[in-house]
Design an enzyme around this catalytic site. Structure first.
Site, PDB file in Angstrom:
ATOM      1  N   LYS A  66       0.811  -1.227   0.000  1.00  0.00           N
ATOM      2  CA  LYS A  66       0.000   0.000   0.000  1.00  0.00           C
ATOM      3  C   LYS A  66       0.844   1.276   0.000  1.00  0.00           C
ATOM      4  O   LYS A  66       0.455   2.282  -0.570  1.00  0.00           O
ATOM      5  CB  LYS A  66      -0.963  -0.001   1.192  1.00  0.00           C
ATOM      6  CG  LYS A  66      -2.088  -1.028   1.040  1.00  0.00           C
ATOM      7  CD  LYS A  66      -3.084  -0.947   2.172  1.00  0.00           C
ATOM      8  CE  LYS A  66      -4.105  -2.073   2.047  1.00  0.00           C
ATOM      9  NZ  LYS A  66      -5.097  -2.066   3.120  1.00  0.00           N
ATOM     10  N   ASP A 102     -10.207   2.310   2.574  1.00  0.00           N
ATOM     11  CA  ASP A 102     -10.336   1.520   3.814  1.00  0.00           C
ATOM     12  C   ASP A 102     -11.133   2.271   4.884  1.00  0.00           C
ATOM     13  O   ASP A 102     -11.994   1.695   5.553  1.00  0.00           O
ATOM     14  CB  ASP A 102      -8.952   1.172   4.388  1.00  0.00           C
ATOM     15  CG  ASP A 102      -8.295   0.019   3.640  1.00  0.00           C
ATOM     16  OD1 ASP A 102      -9.021  -0.765   2.994  1.00  0.00           O
ATOM     17  OD2 ASP A 102      -7.056  -0.107   3.708  1.00  0.00           O
ATOM     18  N   ALA A 128      -0.992   0.748  14.999  1.00  0.00           N
ATOM     19  CA  ALA A 128      -0.520   1.988  14.375  1.00  0.00           C
ATOM     20  C   ALA A 128       0.159   1.679  13.042  1.00  0.00           C
ATOM     21  O   ALA A 128       1.048   2.386  12.597  1.00  0.00           O
ATOM     22  CB  ALA A 128       0.448   2.704  15.319  1.00  0.00           C
ATOM     23  N   GLY A 239     -14.196  -7.825  10.403  1.00  0.00           N
ATOM     24  CA  GLY A 239     -13.918  -6.867   9.336  1.00  0.00           C
ATOM     25  C   GLY A 239     -14.469  -7.228   7.970  1.00  0.00           C
ATOM     26  O   GLY A 239     -14.096  -6.601   6.974  1.00  0.00           O
TER      27      GLY A 239
HETATM   28  P1  NDP Z   1       0.782  -3.618   9.624  1.00  0.00           P
HETATM   29  O1  NDP Z   1       1.796  -4.697   9.506  1.00  0.00           O
HETATM   30  O2  NDP Z   1       0.994  -2.344   8.895  1.00  0.00           O
HETATM   31  O3  NDP Z   1       0.635  -3.210  11.201  1.00  0.00           O
HETATM   32  C1  NDP Z   1       0.561  -4.208  12.181  1.00  0.00           C
HETATM   33  C2  NDP Z   1       0.131  -3.594  13.512  1.00  0.00           C
HETATM   34  O4  NDP Z   1      -0.160  -4.670  14.404  1.00  0.00           O
HETATM   35  C3  NDP Z   1       1.205  -2.745  14.198  1.00  0.00           C
HETATM   36  O5  NDP Z   1       0.570  -1.720  14.916  1.00  0.00           O
HETATM   37  C4  NDP Z   1       1.867  -3.768  15.157  1.00  0.00           C
HETATM   38  O6  NDP Z   1       2.439  -3.183  16.316  1.00  0.00           O
HETATM   39  C5  NDP Z   1       0.653  -4.559  15.579  1.00  0.00           C
HETATM   40  N1  NDP Z   1       0.953  -5.936  16.028  1.00  0.00           N
HETATM   41  C6  NDP Z   1       1.351  -6.978  15.268  1.00  0.00           C
HETATM   42  N2  NDP Z   1       1.464  -8.092  16.026  1.00  0.00           N
HETATM   43  C7  NDP Z   1       1.138  -7.738  17.293  1.00  0.00           C
HETATM   44  C8  NDP Z   1       1.071  -8.441  18.537  1.00  0.00           C
HETATM   45  N3  NDP Z   1       1.347  -9.761  18.624  1.00  0.00           N
HETATM   46  N4  NDP Z   1       0.710  -7.768  19.640  1.00  0.00           N
HETATM   47  C9  NDP Z   1       0.421  -6.439  19.577  1.00  0.00           C
HETATM   48  N5  NDP Z   1       0.473  -5.710  18.437  1.00  0.00           N
HETATM   49  C10 NDP Z   1       0.819  -6.359  17.299  1.00  0.00           C
HETATM   50  O7  NDP Z   1      -0.616  -4.314   9.241  1.00  0.00           O
HETATM   51  P2  NDP Z   1      -1.912  -3.584   8.658  1.00  0.00           P
HETATM   52  O8  NDP Z   1      -2.117  -2.345   9.438  1.00  0.00           O
HETATM   53  O9  NDP Z   1      -1.831  -3.490   7.174  1.00  0.00           O
HETATM   54  O10 NDP Z   1      -3.089  -4.661   8.965  1.00  0.00           O
HETATM   55  C11 NDP Z   1      -3.586  -4.842  10.295  1.00  0.00           C
HETATM   56  C12 NDP Z   1      -4.804  -5.769  10.276  1.00  0.00           C
HETATM   57  O11 NDP Z   1      -5.919  -5.152   9.613  1.00  0.00           O
HETATM   58  C13 NDP Z   1      -4.573  -7.093   9.558  1.00  0.00           C
HETATM   59  O12 NDP Z   1      -5.167  -8.125  10.354  1.00  0.00           O
HETATM   60  C14 NDP Z   1      -5.336  -6.932   8.243  1.00  0.00           C
HETATM   61  O13 NDP Z   1      -5.787  -8.183   7.747  1.00  0.00           O
HETATM   62  C15 NDP Z   1      -6.510  -6.065   8.694  1.00  0.00           C
HETATM   63  N6  NDP Z   1      -7.124  -5.285   7.587  1.00  0.00           N
HETATM   64  C16 NDP Z   1      -8.439  -5.529   7.272  1.00  0.00           C
HETATM   65  C17 NDP Z   1      -9.073  -4.809   6.274  1.00  0.00           C
HETATM   66  C18 NDP Z   1     -10.512  -5.096   5.952  1.00  0.00           C
HETATM   67  O14 NDP Z   1     -10.996  -4.626   4.911  1.00  0.00           O
HETATM   68  N7  NDP Z   1     -11.233  -5.804   6.796  1.00  0.00           N
HETATM   69  C19 NDP Z   1      -8.362  -3.766   5.497  1.00  0.00           C
HETATM   70  C20 NDP Z   1      -6.994  -3.568   5.918  1.00  0.00           C
HETATM   71  C21 NDP Z   1      -6.405  -4.316   6.923  1.00  0.00           C
HETATM   72  P3  NDP Z   1       3.974  -2.624  16.305  1.00  0.00           P
HETATM   73  O15 NDP Z   1       3.920  -1.272  15.660  1.00  0.00           O
HETATM   74  O16 NDP Z   1       4.334  -2.560  17.748  1.00  0.00           O
HETATM   75  O17 NDP Z   1       4.766  -3.619  15.524  1.00  0.00           O
END
Ligand code: NDP
Length: 273
Positions: A66, A102, A128, A239
């Site tokens: 993205k 989104d 975030a 979602g």
């Molecule tokens: P990113 O990889 O950009 O961000 C991941 C986020 O999750 C970060 O804030 C990270 O924290 C946090 N994280 C990951 N693992 C853990 C954990 N074990 N404990 C706590 N925090 C955690 O992913 P995206 O933002 O692109 O996607 C996030 C979710 O949203 C996914 O599940 C995706 O499938 C879903 N999604 C759904 C959509 C829909 O249409 N329904 C559209 C877009 C996304 P840190 O910064 O500390 O690493």
């Protein structure tokens, strides 16, 4: 010639977007094709160029492209500019236009499908990353009482709070910082559910009748929703509605018409059951 569309990602085989757009096209009488296209991790731009050369008119973009899609655009919507990420591309002449649907998809799912108005609500956004970034401005447009962004890495949440400070009341910190607070809407935008992980959420954050919303969807309850249920959240949602609504917004960008989402969401829901 039939107009071609696709979803670009890596991985992408699991994507439900081809099924959703096939239903939208049939419903709206649009003669289009829509396929899932795997882009190499180091070959996103090249894959887009080949798709355009082959008659591609538009594409959805998913993990992990993205932000790269954002950089590739020659013009972007305000939503995409604010999010710093693009999930919808439209190819018109030499132009590559980028949008981010989104946030509109999430807000529409909460306000229309789930019937919960945002004004005055206390919202907690967990995460975030890219998904969180894309929904902050559209959530703030709904005039909530406040938005708290909580993330495992507090610095990322704090940076987002600073970036969006002009758009509304935004606070930020790690999960410990929300102890003692209560929220009407709690949105999980972390990818923790993908790995089956639970978030270390303090007890008592769900206000009576609150909505717990996990951006992830799939068969069964996610660890986040199971925890929310145990902690007394009034309503639970995954979602899937956001996915269908963001797709409808993309279809509108490409074809100038917005499909009816209710029957498509109901059909997908049955398939997941
Ligand atoms: P990113 O990889 O950009 O961000 C991941 C986020 O999750 C970060 O804030 C990270 O924290 C946090 N994280 C990951 N693992 C853990 C954990 N074990 N404990 C706590 N925090 C955690 O992913 P995206 O933002 O692109 O996607 C996030 C979710 O949203 C996914 O599940 C995706 O499938 C879903 N999604 C759904 C959509 C829909 O249409 N329904 C559209 C877009 C996304 P840190 O910064 O500390 O690493």
């Amino acid at each position: 010639m039939t107009d071609r569309y696709c979803v670009l990602g890596n991985p992408v085989a699991h994507s439900r977007s081809p099924a959703i757009h096939a239903r939208f096209a049939a419903q709206c009488g649009q003669d289009i094709t829509y396929e899932a296209m795997l882009a190499p991790l180091d070959g996103f731009a090249e894959t887009v160029r080949r798709f355009i050369a082959g008659g591609g008119k538009g594409a959805n973009v998913t993990v992990p492209f993205k932000e790269e899609a954002f950089r590739l655009c020659t013009r972007r919507s305000t939503c995409a500019e604010r999010a710093g990420a693009v999930n919808t591309l439209a190819f018109v002449g030499d132009e590559i236009f980028g949008d981010n649907t989104d946030g509109a998809g999430l807000v529409r799912d909460i306000e229309i499908n789930l019937g919960l108005a945002l004004p005055g609500k206390r919202i907690l956004l967990l995460g975030a990353g890219g998904a969180a970034r894309g929904v902050i401005a559209p959530l703030l447009v709904g005039r909530p009482a406040g938005l708290f962004i909580a993330n495992r890495s507090a610095d990322k949440a704090e940076a987002l709070a600073r970036q969006f400070a002009d758009n509304g009341t935004v606070d930020a910190g790690n999960f410990a910082k929300i102890a003692g607070l209560q929220f009407d809407i709690v949105i999980n935008a972390t990818s923790a559910s993908l790995a089956g992980d639970s978030l270390p959420l303090p007890d008592g954050i769900f206000a009576p009748g609150s909505l717990a919303y996990d951006m992830m969807y799939g068969k069964g309850e996610t660890p986040f929703l199971a925890r929310a249920r145990a902690q007394g959240a009034g309503r639970l949602a995954d979602g899937l509605g956001m996915l269908v609504e963001q797709a409808a917004e993309a279809f509108l960008v490409w074809r100038g018409m917005r499909p009816e989402t209710t029957p498509v969401l109901a059909e997908l829901r049955l398939q997941l059951a």
